[in-house]
Design an enzyme around this catalytic site. Structure first.
Site, mmCIF file in Angstrom:
data_model
loop_
_atom_site.group_PDB
_atom_site.id
_atom_site.type_symbol
_atom_site.label_atom_id
_atom_site.label_comp_id
_atom_site.label_asym_id
_atom_site.label_seq_id
_atom_site.Cartn_x
_atom_site.Cartn_y
_atom_site.Cartn_z
ATOM 1 N N GLY A 210 0.806 -1.215 0.000
ATOM 2 C CA GLY A 210 0.000 0.000 0.000
ATOM 3 C C GLY A 210 0.833 1.256 0.000
ATOM 4 N N CYS A 211 2.148 1.119 -0.111
ATOM 5 C CA CYS A 211 3.033 2.273 -0.118
ATOM 6 C C CYS A 211 3.879 2.243 -1.378
ATOM 7 C CB CYS A 211 3.921 2.268 1.126
ATOM 8 S SG CYS A 211 4.953 3.726 1.307
ATOM 9 N N GLN A 212 4.485 3.398 -1.684
ATOM 10 C CA GLN A 212 5.323 3.487 -2.878
ATOM 11 C C GLN A 212 6.530 2.571 -2.754
ATOM 12 O OE1 GLN A 212 6.856 7.401 -3.574
ATOM 13 N NE2 GLN A 212 7.202 7.044 -5.734
ATOM 14 N N SER A 213 7.035 2.383 -1.541
ATOM 15 C CA SER A 213 8.180 1.521 -1.295
ATOM 16 C C SER A 213 7.710 0.244 -0.603
ATOM 17 C CB SER A 213 9.210 2.243 -0.417
ATOM 18 O OG SER A 213 9.576 3.474 -0.999
#
Length: 242
Positions: free
Chosen positions: A147-150
């Protein structure tokens, strides 16, 4: 004799008239020439740099416009961030800068006060976030949180202390800024019961100034991590009540 004298007098008058006309014409020419020089001097004094002076004025005006435009855009960004946090954080609105309103743990309070004491410089604060991220220990890949860019890793462990459930967190990420944010959360929420973790308002991140230089994907990732930590805390409370 009279005729000769009359001729001499006439010639004398003619010479005087010619001389006077020459003097008058020369004086007029001199005044006209000096007037032109005066006009040229006035023009040069009024604008000694010619077109360059105009360009400098327009350049400073454009810089002033850009500065005002940046201020207007920053105001819009702050308003948009507030609306975004309000929408994604379960309807917990932003409050005043009073730190008591956010129900922070002692560790999170210390972190917020640390960032508030720093100069209002996004670059400086971003470097401090990266330095905090270096304190995260490595974690196995199966514990990652999407759910995060990373790629993000968050893992809880529960301990019993004097009949109370205490949650400890570990986390990691492959993104420099995200890793620092993960450390702020796992460090600030470790060692506390689930009831205290659930009371924390996730909008506290706005007090630090960190949210000013985060992208929307990182903000969404931050809130996703908070939601996972609160969901786990809720499950611990429900299991304890049964």
């Amino acid at each position: 004799m009279k005729k000769r004298e009359i001729k001499k007098i006439c010639l004398l008058y003619l010479q005087i008239i010619v001389f006077y006309s020459i003097m008058v014409s020369s004086m007029r020419r001199g005044k006209h020439h000096s007037k032109k020089k005066g006009e040229l001097k006035i023009i040069k004094r009024a604008n000694p740099f010619g077109k360059k002076k105009i360009n400098r004025g327009s350049k400073s005006h454009s810089l002033l416009y850009l500065k005002n435009c940046e201020l207007r855009n920053s105001g819009r960004r702050n308003t948009h961030l507030r609306d975004l946090f309000d929408h994604l954080s379960g309807g917990q609105p932003l409050r005043d800068s009073n730190i008591e309103e956010y129900h922070l743990t002692p560790k999170l309070r210390k972190t917020v006060q640390f960032f508030q004491a720093l100069p209002n410089d996004p670059y400086r604060k971003s470097q401090e976030v990266i330095l905090l991220g270096r304190k995260c220990p490595p974690m196995p890949e199966e514990l990652k949180n999407r759910g995060c860019q990373s790629t993000v890793y968050v893992h809880p462990t529960v301990e019993d202390r004097e009949g109370k459930k205490i949650i400890a967190w570990v986390g990691d990420s492959d993104g420099l800024l995200t890793k620092g944010i993960v450390y702020i959360l796992v460090d600030g929420l470790s060692g506390y019961p689930p009831e205290q973790i659930l009371r924390v308002n996730p909008n506290f991140i706005t007090l630090t100034g960190i949210s000013e230089f985060l992208t929307m994907s990182r903000i969404n990732g931050y809130l996703n991590i908070m939601n996972k930590m609160k969901a786990f805390s809720t499950s611990i409370m429900q299991n304890g009540e049964r």
